[in-house]
Scaffold this motif. Structure first.
Motif, PDB file in Angstrom:
ATOM      1  N   LYS A 153      10.524   1.448   9.380  1.00  0.00           N
ATOM      2  CA  LYS A 153      10.721   2.712   8.657  1.00  0.00           C
ATOM      3  C   LYS A 153       9.825   2.831   7.429  1.00  0.00           C
ATOM      4  N   LYS A 154       9.219   1.676   7.014  1.00  0.00           N
ATOM      5  CA  LYS A 154       8.357   1.649   5.818  1.00  0.00           C
ATOM      6  C   LYS A 154       9.099   2.195   4.596  1.00  0.00           C
ATOM      7  N   ALA A 155      10.380   1.832   4.485  1.00  0.00           N
ATOM      8  CA  ALA A 155      11.201   2.329   3.375  1.00  0.00           C
ATOM      9  C   ALA A 155      12.332   1.340   3.094  1.00  0.00           C
ATOM     10  N   MET A 156      12.945   1.473   1.920  1.00  0.00           N
ATOM     11  CA  MET A 156      14.071   0.624   1.558  1.00  0.00           C
ATOM     12  C   MET A 156      15.338   1.105   2.268  1.00  0.00           C
ATOM     13  N   GLU A 157      16.058   0.180   2.891  1.00  0.00           N
ATOM     14  CA  GLU A 157      17.302   0.484   3.585  1.00  0.00           C
ATOM     15  C   GLU A 157      18.409  -0.412   3.030  1.00  0.00           C
TER      16      GLU A 157
ATOM     17  N   SER B 165       0.822  -1.223   0.000  1.00  0.00           N
ATOM     18  CA  SER B 165       0.000   0.000   0.000  1.00  0.00           C
ATOM     19  C   SER B 165       0.852   1.268   0.000  1.00  0.00           C
ATOM     20  N   THR B 166       2.107   1.154   0.479  1.00  0.00           N
ATOM     21  CA  THR B 166       2.984   2.341   0.486  1.00  0.00           C
ATOM     22  C   THR B 166       3.726   2.507  -0.843  1.00  0.00           C
ATOM     23  N   GLY B 167       3.448   1.610  -1.796  1.00  0.00           N
ATOM     24  CA  GLY B 167       4.064   1.731  -3.122  1.00  0.00           C
ATOM     25  C   GLY B 167       5.305   0.894  -3.313  1.00  0.00           C
ATOM     26  N   ASN B 168       5.732   0.141  -2.278  1.00  0.00           N
ATOM     27  CA  ASN B 168       6.875  -0.768  -2.412  1.00  0.00           C
ATOM     28  C   ASN B 168       6.369  -2.120  -2.907  1.00  0.00           C
ATOM     29  N   LYS B 169       6.763  -2.484  -4.110  1.00  0.00           N
ATOM     30  CA  LYS B 169       6.228  -3.696  -4.744  1.00  0.00           C
ATOM     31  C   LYS B 169       7.152  -4.904  -4.610  1.00  0.00           C
ATOM     32  N   SER B 170       8.270  -4.744  -3.914  1.00  0.00           N
ATOM     33  CA  SER B 170       9.190  -5.872  -3.735  1.00  0.00           C
ATOM     34  C   SER B 170       9.903  -5.761  -2.394  1.00  0.00           C
ATOM     35  N   PHE B 171      10.438  -6.882  -1.951  1.00  0.00           N
ATOM     36  CA  PHE B 171      11.155  -6.909  -0.669  1.00  0.00           C
ATOM     37  C   PHE B 171      12.582  -6.376  -0.823  1.00  0.00           C
ATOM     38  N   TYR B 172      13.127  -6.494  -2.050  1.00  0.00           N
ATOM     39  CA  TYR B 172      14.504  -6.080  -2.306  1.00  0.00           C
ATOM     40  C   TYR B 172      14.579  -5.197  -3.545  1.00  0.00           C
ATOM     41  N   THR B 173      15.547  -4.292  -3.546  1.00  0.00           N
ATOM     42  CA  THR B 173      15.891  -3.543  -4.758  1.00  0.00           C
ATOM     43  C   THR B 173      17.412  -3.420  -4.817  1.00  0.00           C
TER      44      THR B 173
END
Length: 796
Positions: A453-457, A432-440
């Motif tokens: 953090k609801k963000a990529m780290e 729902s926050t727009g992150n479509k994958s676990f990894y980038t």
């Protein structure tokens, strides 16, 4: 924490304790291995008139355990001489010696009461600041340090090695209630840098991370096998190499590990995790109870899910609980993946299968995704730690969240709901926050979804690694069907093989030449490395076979000359060349490493010139190079024939090292020039560093060698007498004899009348001529064909 580990004490010398002791010896650490004293004499001791007070008796248990470990296969130690770094003793006479060590590791029986007694004794003798850890696989860490000194509790935690300690990379670090953060940071770094492990800090929960997820996965398959009317062989077919897991898959792995061990862990979770939403999966199915009653634990009791009778493998029929001949399993869905080389690309196809295999994958992955996502934050707060634990501890090619990403997170959720499973709430929130994958991947680094953090780290600890998967597309300089050439930065290129099993054929050789051209023109150095399971299994023998069968000898001669010339370019280019071998490095893969300016080998490198197995001699410069290395080893007053014979036997017996350290003994790695890295993940970065250093120090292209001393008829005569005797004694076949004589002619430098200094090209021409003549032999073609069909050598 500025600490140097010079000496460790390992308390408990069972399979695990001896294995841990051996692995510390592997990395150069001095080890004190202690165990209890025997309670009674054995028959041999009685016959010798010994008493329980004799030191040899008091240390019998520890010495016998270590001796058994050192004889076991696969070996727990890189080189047998490293065992000299281990001293032994007992917990009564020698416990005071723990005051001289930097780290104490407890590996005694899995009983809290016994562990607490051991810790009480150790606390009296350890010096303040000494690390003290337990290798428990499931007892809560918080209970172990109760009542111990403040300094003990500050320096105490769990350090869970997986068995066998040398080969499985997972190193779980579990803090106790008062463990110092500096201790955790130190162990995390030490495990990765020195022990070559994947360090994972876990929470103090039953079975920690690896065994919690891994045991759930196995137990869910135990339940699925009857629910889905599948056989033991079918589950193993579906859960093995096709999805990037070991050949032993599920049931064969349980047979090796021991069913009783697995049941112990499963029972522990069932008893201690009453709130686990899938607790019923840890309750033993009826057939497991029956196997436990019968003591069908696997290899240790002679039978488990499989049983060997003579040469026949029998499998257990879980409906009748009787053994029957093992049946080959096949599924239409698996046929669809045969052309998909990369395992990660197969998952999308597997879950769409219309047969029983497709149904199996949809159910098992859905179940796994639900369970793994629900374990956060219970067992860890970071999803990548679950993936790391499964890859490093259970040898999975990909962890649950990586597989889920490969299928597609949203598609995975649809699949789960259709199968009656639900993802954890945080996964839906992530979408729902727009992150479509676990990894980038960003700028060559891996990022994971941080739930709070609801963000990529950025995943920590990557700075000392170069992950080729992350830079292949963005840093590509050139590619063909055989290789990808990547820019590693700082003026260094990497050439990565892309052929099947990284075999070396025309495209790979063209790619190597192109990479050297590029490096000489616009860069400063070249690394030859990859991160596949094996560096290279050698030359493309399928191509050689086709040319030989078609009698295209001119083309074959040109192909072999191209191989030799490419190896010589590795040696004589204007930039430093570094080879980074790991895993199987055989035949042509070994020859490539022989010609690099420097080899940065992973400790787990299995290296050798194995061409005799397919009826030829090393033809890509290997026979020449071993002759050259023998010549360079000759010393004044040496019996030069004996030195040359050692190098001849390395090829003639198709010796393969069981570690990089053994490769030094064989002469395929050279002391003072080549180095070993314990952590394979650091290998490409380390190789790049050496290429850069050599370039910065002013690398000069070496002059071609004209001073290789060959011994001529003197050596040839000795070799021919030896091979005649070997055949007469039935040690070798008639065709082995012929191959050995061809090799003898090359390594003697022909039938020269006296020792002579020759050029490398002279030896390469002899080598190529011998190789081509063997390719005209019917028995050589039979050997090549057999290897292509079965993957095993033929003795004919």
């Amino acid at each position: 924490m500025n600490k140097h580990i010079k000496k460790v004490a390992v308390i408990g010398s069972g399979i695990m304790g001896s294995g841990i002791a051996c692995h510390f010896a592997n990395i150069g650490v001095e080890v004190l291995l202690l165990d209890i004293i025997p309670r009674e004499l054995n028959d041999k001791e009685k016959a010798k008139g010994l008493t329980l007070e004799d030191k040899v008796v008091r240390n019998r248990l520890v010495n016998d355990s270590l001796a058994a470990a050192l004889k076991s296969k696969p070996s727990p130690i890189y080189h047998q001489k490293f065992a000299q770094r281990i001293s032994t003793g007992n917990l009564e006479d020698d416990i005071s010696k723990v005051g001289q060590v930097d780290w104490i590791i407890e590996v005694v029986v899995e009983r809290l009461d016994i562990k607490k007694i051991v810790f009480e004794k150790l606390d009296k003798h350890r010096k303040p600041g000494t690390l003290i850890t337990s290798n428990t696989s499931g007892i809560p860490i918080k209970y172990m340090s109760e009542g111990r000194s403040e300094d003990f509790q500050k320096h105490f935690c769990g350090t869970h090695f997986f068995n066998p300690a040398r080969y499985l990379k997972l190193f779980e670090i579990i803090p106790g209630p008062k463990t110092s953060p500096e201790v955790l940071d130190f162990l995390n770094g030490y495990g990765e840098q020195f022990l070559g492990k994947t360090s994972v800090i876990a929470k103090d929960t039953p079975a920690f991370i690896g065994n919690r997820i891994g045991t759930f996965s196995i137990m869910s398959l135990f339940h699925a096998v009857k629910e889905m009317d599948l056989t033991v062989e079918e589950i193993d077919k579906l859960s093995g190499p096709v999805i990037g897991r070991p050949k032993s898959a599920t049931f064969r792995t349980v047979d090796v590990v021991g069913l009783d061990t697995l049941v112990h862990v499963a029972n522990g979770v069932a008893e201690n995790c009453k709130e686990d939403e899938r607790r019923e999966q840890f309750i033993l199915p009826e057939f497991i109870g029956k196997m436990m009653e019968n003591k069908w634990f696997g290899s240790k009791t002679g039978q488990g899910f499989y049983k060997k009778e003579g040469r026949e493998i029998l499998a257990l029929d879980l409906n009748t609980m009787e053994y029957r001949p093992s049946k080959k399993a096949s599924f239409a869905t698996l046929e669809l993946t045969k052309s998909i080389e990369n395992v990660i690309d197969r998952f999308k196809v597997l879950v769409t299968g219309k047969d029983k295999a497709g149904a199996f994958y949809r159910k098992s992955f859905s179940s796994l995704f639900e369970y793994a996502s629900n374990r956060i934050p219970e067992i860890t707060g970071e999803l990548y730690k679950i993936d790391d634990a499964m890859k490093a501890g259970f040898a999975w090619g990909h962890g649950p969240f990586q597989i889920w990403d490969a299928i597609g997170v949203e598609k995975g959720i649809e699949m789960m709901k259709a199968e009656g499973f639900q993802p954890a709430a945080w996964v839906t929130e992530m979408i729902s926050t727009g992150n479509k994958s676990f990894y980038t991947i960003n700028d060559g680094a891996s990022y994971y979804y941080d739930i709070p953090k609801k963000a990529m780290e950025k995943i920590p600890g990557q700075d000392s690694f170069i992950i080729l998967d992350n830079i292949r597309k963005s840093n590509e300089v050139w590619k063909n069907s055989g290789v990808v050439v990547e820019d590693l930065g700082d003026g260094i290129l990497n050439v990565e093989f892309q052929s099947k099993m990284n075999t070396i054929g025309g495209d790979v050789l063209a790619g190597l030449n192109k990479a050297i051209d590029l490096a000489e023109k616009d860069f400063q150095g070249l690394v030859v490395g990859n991160q596949a399971p094996n560096f290279s299994v050698g030359a493309n023998i399928g191509m050689i076979f086709m040319m030989a069968v078609e009698q295209e000898y001119d083309e074959l001669n040109m192909a072999i000359k191209m191989f030799q010339d490419t190896m010589m370019r590795m040696r004589y280019s204007s930039i430093p060349t570094i080879s980074a071998p790991h895993g199987m490095t055989l035949g042509g893969g070994c020859e490539l490493s022989l010609h690099a300016d420097k080899v940065v080998a992973a400790a787990e490198t299995y290296m050798g010139l194995v061409e005799f197995g397919v009826g030829v001699i090393p033809g890509g410069g290997g026979s020449k190079e071993m002759t050259l290395r023998a010549s360079d080893t000759f010393r004044k007053n040496d019996v030069e024939l004996n030195v040359l014979q050692e190098y001849f036997l390395t090829i003639g017996m198709a010796k393969v090292s069981t570690s990089a350290y053994e490769a030094f003994d064989m002469g395929v790695l050279e002391k003072g020039k080549d180095i070993v890295v314990v952590n394979k993940d650091r290998q490409i970065a380390t190789a790049k560093g050496y290429a850069k250093l050599m370039a910065e120090q002013g690398y000069t292209q070496p002059p071609k060698r004209k001073d290789v001393k060959v011994l001529g008829k003197q050596a040839l005569g000795m070799f021919l007498v030896g091979t005649d005797a070997m055949e007469d004694s039935n040690y070798i076949s008639e065709h082995d004899h012929k191959i050995a004589n061809k090799l003898a002619y090359v390594m003697a430098g022909g039938d020269l009348s006296e020792p002579t200094l020759v050029t490398e090209q002279y030896l390469l021409d002899l080598e190529r001529e011998a190789f081509l003549s063997l390719c005209t032999e019917r028995k050589t073609l039979e050997r090549i064909q057999h290897m292509l069909k079965t993957g095993k050598p033929l003795r004919n």
